[in-house]
Design an enzyme around this catalytic site. Structure first.
Site, PDB file in Angstrom:
ATOM      1  N   GLU A 295       0.845  -1.297  -0.090  1.00 48.56           N
ATOM      2  CA  GLU A 295       0.030   0.013  -0.020  1.00 48.56           C
ATOM      3  C   GLU A 295       0.890   1.141   0.061  1.00 48.56           C
ATOM      4  O   GLU A 295       1.811   1.338   0.916  1.00 48.56           O
ATOM      5  CB  GLU A 295      -0.743   0.117   1.213  1.00 48.56           C
ATOM      6  CG  GLU A 295      -1.832  -1.406   1.554  1.00 48.56           C
ATOM      7  CD  GLU A 295      -3.102  -1.304   0.569  1.00 48.56           C
ATOM      8  OE1 GLU A 295      -3.189  -0.180  -0.297  1.00 48.56           O
ATOM      9  OE2 GLU A 295      -3.682  -2.312   0.274  1.00 48.56           O
TER      10      GLU A 295
ATOM     11  N   CYS B  95      -7.305  -0.956   8.540  1.00 45.28           N
ATOM     12  CA  CYS B  95      -5.846  -0.902   7.869  1.00 45.28           C
ATOM     13  C   CYS B  95      -5.704   0.483   7.492  1.00 45.28           C
ATOM     14  O   CYS B  95      -4.532   0.905   7.791  1.00 45.28           O
ATOM     15  CB  CYS B  95      -6.010  -1.956   6.793  1.00 45.28           C
ATOM     16  SG  CYS B  95      -6.079  -3.612   7.337  1.00 45.28           S
TER      17      CYS B  95
ATOM     18  N   HIS C  41      -0.602  -5.591   2.923  1.00 46.16           N
ATOM     19  CA  HIS C  41      -1.843  -6.652   2.992  1.00 46.16           C
ATOM     20  C   HIS C  41      -1.408  -7.930   2.639  1.00 46.16           C
ATOM     21  O   HIS C  41      -0.638  -8.119   1.603  1.00 46.16           O
ATOM     22  CB  HIS C  41      -2.948  -6.115   2.376  1.00 46.16           C
ATOM     23  CG  HIS C  41      -3.966  -5.376   2.861  1.00 46.16           C
ATOM     24  ND1 HIS C  41      -4.432  -3.986   2.312  1.00 46.16           N
ATOM     25  CD2 HIS C  41      -4.675  -5.319   3.870  1.00 46.16           C
ATOM     26  CE1 HIS C  41      -4.956  -3.475   3.170  1.00 46.16           C
ATOM     27  NE2 HIS C  41      -5.597  -4.414   4.046  1.00 46.16           N
TER      28      HIS C  41
END
Length: 196
Positions: free
Chosen positions: A82, A144, A163
């Site tokens: 991410e 998250c 993730h």
């Protein structure tokens, strides 16, 4: 001796064993070499509590890098890097039935914050046998994403979010721990290059 901090999450919906925490524990067993002091913490799937813990990490420990690992229940065999955290749009309720005030992380915070780690460079230079790695610019507007944004905000961008898929026969905690080790060593190398 540099301190790096890692977090995984606790039980989440039907996942009583959260792969993110299992992977982080496994990483901790493996270590990251001699000059990285590695500390780990399990975060609850609760906005406010996760935020308090993350603030505490940055204010008290001031690590070189904090890496948060979360479970992406939608993926079967993907590791997702991410790039950024988003501030607004947190409508979904957490494990305690709450969502953040104003549906955002930090009331006057920027719309999004990018990690100082260039995930694209990382992604180009890395491969983990047996699993695909992809890039993402949307961590999903739940705990998250919320944790990631908070950490980027308090850590001046020195945070990363990965993730991982749920545990399965092919994706064991051991496998994920090893994959994290490979990815994070590359991240730390990038941190080192940025410092010089």
């Amino acid at each position: 001796n540099h301190l790096s901090f890692f977090s995984g999450f606790g039980p989440f919906r039907q996942y009583l064993l959260n792969s993110s925490w299992e992977a982080v524990k496994e990483l901790s067993k493996r270590g990251l070499g001699e000059n990285i002091n590695l500390q780990i913490m399990q975060l609850p799937v609760v906005y406010q509590k996760a935020k308090e813990q993350v603030c505490k990490i940055w204010t008290t420990l001031q690590p070189l890098l904090t890496v948060h690992v979360g479970l992406a229940s939608s993926t079967t065999a993907l590791i997702i890097l991410e790039q950024c955290g988003k501030n607004k749009g947190y409508q979904e309720r957490d494990a305690c039935g709450f969502h953040p005030e104003g549906a955002c992380c930090v009331l006057d915070g920027p719309e999004k914050i990018e990690s100082t780690i260039n995930m694209k460079t990382l992604w180009k230079n890395i491969s983990v046998e047996g699993i695909d790695i992809i890039l993402s610019r949307d961590a999903g507007r739940y705990i998250c994403d919320y944790t990631y944004y908070t950490s980027l905000y308090y850590g001046n961008g020195r945070a990363a979010f990965i993730h991982v898929p749920p545990l399965s026969e092919s994706v064991t905690a051991e496998f994920l721990g090893k994959a994290l080790q490979t990815i994070i060593l590359a991240m730390l190398e990038q941190c080192g290059e940025q410092r010089e």
